[in-house]
Design a protein around this motif. Structure first.
Motif, PDB file in Angstrom:
ATOM      1  N   SER A   1       0.846  -1.185   0.000  1.00 18.61           N
ATOM      2  CA  SER A   1       0.000   0.000   0.000  1.00 18.61           C
ATOM      3  C   SER A   1       0.884   1.239   0.000  1.00 18.61           C
ATOM      4  N   GLY A   2       0.430   2.239  -0.671  1.00 18.92           N
ATOM      5  CA  GLY A   2       1.134   3.510  -0.660  1.00 18.92           C
ATOM      6  C   GLY A   2       0.638   4.445   0.416  1.00 18.92           C
ATOM      7  N   ASN A   3      -0.526   4.154   1.026  1.00 18.16           N
ATOM      8  CA  ASN A   3      -1.116   5.080   1.991  1.00 18.16           C
ATOM      9  C   ASN A   3      -1.260   4.488   3.396  1.00 18.16           C
ATOM     10  N   ARG A   4      -0.725   3.330   3.648  1.00 21.63           N
ATOM     11  CA  ARG A   4      -0.885   2.718   4.976  1.00 21.63           C
ATOM     12  C   ARG A   4       0.428   2.800   5.754  1.00 21.63           C
TER      13      ARG A   4
ATOM     14  N   PRO B   1       6.739  -0.335  -0.274  1.00 17.16           N
ATOM     15  CA  PRO B   1       5.968   0.270  -1.348  1.00 17.16           C
ATOM     16  C   PRO B   1       5.061  -0.759  -2.006  1.00 17.16           C
ATOM     17  N   VAL B   2       4.175  -0.310  -2.858  1.00 16.01           N
ATOM     18  CA  VAL B   2       3.393  -1.223  -3.685  1.00 16.01           C
ATOM     19  C   VAL B   2       4.379  -1.890  -4.646  1.00 16.01           C
ATOM     20  N   HIS B   3       4.312  -3.208  -4.745  1.00 16.15           N
ATOM     21  CA  HIS B   3       5.249  -3.923  -5.596  1.00 16.15           C
ATOM     22  C   HIS B   3       4.600  -5.168  -6.189  1.00 16.15           C
ATOM     23  N   GLN B   4       5.135  -5.604  -7.316  1.00 16.89           N
ATOM     24  CA  GLN B   4       4.605  -6.798  -7.977  1.00 16.89           C
ATOM     25  C   GLN B   4       5.167  -8.037  -7.298  1.00 16.89           C
ATOM     26  N   VAL B   5       4.302  -9.028  -7.095  1.00 16.91           N
ATOM     27  CA  VAL B   5       4.686 -10.297  -6.483  1.00 16.91           C
ATOM     28  C   VAL B   5       4.304 -11.416  -7.437  1.00 16.91           C
ATOM     29  N   THR B   6       5.200 -12.356  -7.625  1.00 13.50           N
ATOM     30  CA  THR B   6       4.933 -13.535  -8.439  1.00 13.50           C
ATOM     31  C   THR B   6       5.023 -14.763  -7.559  1.00 13.50           C
TER      32      THR B   6
END
Length: 83
Positions: free
Chosen positions: A4-7, A13-18
């Protein structure tokens, strides 16, 4: 995407997870009544909402122990714990 960018800072940070391996996921949350019947206790903070509410305040290790106990019930389904 995860995070989340606001928590709180531990969610940034917001990031991609595979996810690179297969896994099982229940169709519904584990209820407090289900947890109680398998584990013999209810760790939930919000117990007054009834047995059909989802169990909460459960750690990763608690969840693994729950699955191990489910597997020991020998109902024909075995959930892997490899990951």
């Amino acid at each position: 995407m995860m995070g989340s960018g606001n928590r709180s800072s531990d969610e940034k940070p917001v990031h991609q997870v595979t996810i690179s391996y297969s896994f099982y996921m229940g169709k519904h949350e584990v209820t407090q009544a289900q947890w109680q019947s398998v584990m013999g206790s209810n760790p939930s903070y919000f117990k007054n909402c009834g047995g059909n509410c989802p169990v909460e305040h459960v750690s990763w290790d608690d969840a693994r122990e729950f699955i191990e106990k489910l597997n020991q019930m020998n109902d024909g389904l075995h959930l892997p714990l490899s990951h």
